[in-house]
Scaffold this motif. Sequence first.
Motif, PDB file in Angstrom:
ATOM      1  N   VAL A   1      23.593   3.118 -20.217  1.00  0.00           N
ATOM      2  CA  VAL A   1      23.004   3.022 -21.562  1.00  0.00           C
ATOM      3  C   VAL A   1      22.274   4.323 -21.872  1.00  0.00           C
ATOM      4  CG1 VAL A   1      22.744   0.502 -21.524  1.00  0.00           C
ATOM      5  CG2 VAL A   1      20.898   1.955 -20.648  1.00  0.00           C
TER       6      VAL A   1
ATOM      7  N   MET B   1      30.688   6.802 -22.372  1.00  0.00           N
ATOM      8  CA  MET B   1      30.783   7.166 -20.954  1.00  0.00           C
ATOM      9  C   MET B   1      31.082   5.962 -20.065  1.00  0.00           C
ATOM     10  SD  MET B   1      30.764  10.162 -19.776  1.00  0.00           S
ATOM     11  CE  MET B   1      31.866   9.758 -18.467  1.00  0.00           C
TER      12      MET B   1
ATOM     13  N   HIS C   1      24.661  -4.749 -25.376  1.00  0.00           N
ATOM     14  CA  HIS C   1      23.357  -5.086 -25.954  1.00  0.00           C
ATOM     15  C   HIS C   1      23.337  -6.485 -26.567  1.00  0.00           C
ATOM     16  CE1 HIS C   1      25.477  -3.802 -29.510  1.00  0.00           C
ATOM     17  NE2 HIS C   1      24.579  -4.425 -30.228  1.00  0.00           N
TER      18      HIS C   1
END
Length: 265
Positions: A69, A12, A36
């Motif tokens: 996230v 997304m 990350h």
Amino acid sequence: MKKILLVGCGAMGGAILSGCLAKGLWKKEEVYLKEHSLEASKEKAARYGVNISQDGSIASDADMVIVAVKPNIVLGVLEEISKYKPRRVLSIAAAVTLETLENNLPEGTEVIRCMPNTPASVGEGMAAIAAGKLTSNEFLSEAVEIFNALGKSAVVTERQLDELGALSGAGPGYAFVIIDALSDAGVLIGLPRKLAIQAAAQTLYGAAKMVLETGKHPAELRDQVTSPGGTTIAGIYAMEQGGLRAALIDGVKACLDKSDAMAKK
Ligand SMILES: NC(=O)c1ccc[n+]([C@@H]2O[C@H](COP(=O)([O-])OP(=O)(O)OC[C@H]3O[C@@H](n4cnc5c(N)ncnc54)[C@H](OP(=O)(O)O)[C@@H]3O)[C@@H](O)[C@H]2O)c1
């Protein structure tokens, strides 16, 4: 020059980034991303030609931080960026409420929740947008501008956002199953797979376009294609006997129930 920090550049986040770059809403040099790990950030930054802010410190003077996230990672991300006192934060995480966002960011942060969907990546997304207590009209307009550039959007209450999450947020998943099932039907009656998939997808796309462009109720459009005693009504009757309508309604309801249960945890 504006500054945008994108935290999480997966399905997304990547769709939003590529759409905004393609539509010219953001310039590459205006965007910073944080994945990350530094390695992942480098790989994504090279892919899109944007900058990296691995410690998230650009949040301190970014015009907007977009949190993209998975929901279980959001709190950790909010803690990290809070150090830099972000001014405006837009989260697309399912089931993470405006209250949670506001309570886990420095006092005075403007927050927006958005529920987009993956067709945003091809400019045909549908996004629900809900504003927090302190959100300015300027921030809300910017969010609407972003998601209108990626398809369509609606500013709604937070409850409606959750409801739209179950309808349009998860909707592409349902649509892919329907297209796959129709293509199975095509193969069963003798069509080659590739042609059956193209025919199923284009037919749903065209029918959806008719609903949007004519403004007519879908039942009225259905009536126009079902002649008395004809073939189409025979097909619809068989599908209804198989529980098509109830299955779709149950599916959307199950998705909302799951999202409500996740929000309570
Ligand atoms: N996909 C949809 O259709 C859709 C629709 C509406 C809303 N949403 C919402 O959008 C959010 C993202 O979903 P998605 O489908 O895009 O998930 P995704 O593809 O897994 O993307 C999440 C990205 O965040 C990265 N990431 C993980 N931990 C991070 C950290 N601490 N800091 C920065 N980045 C980190 C992930 O890297 P790794 O994969 O390497 O861990 C991944 O690239 C979710 O909250 C979801 O509820 C998704």
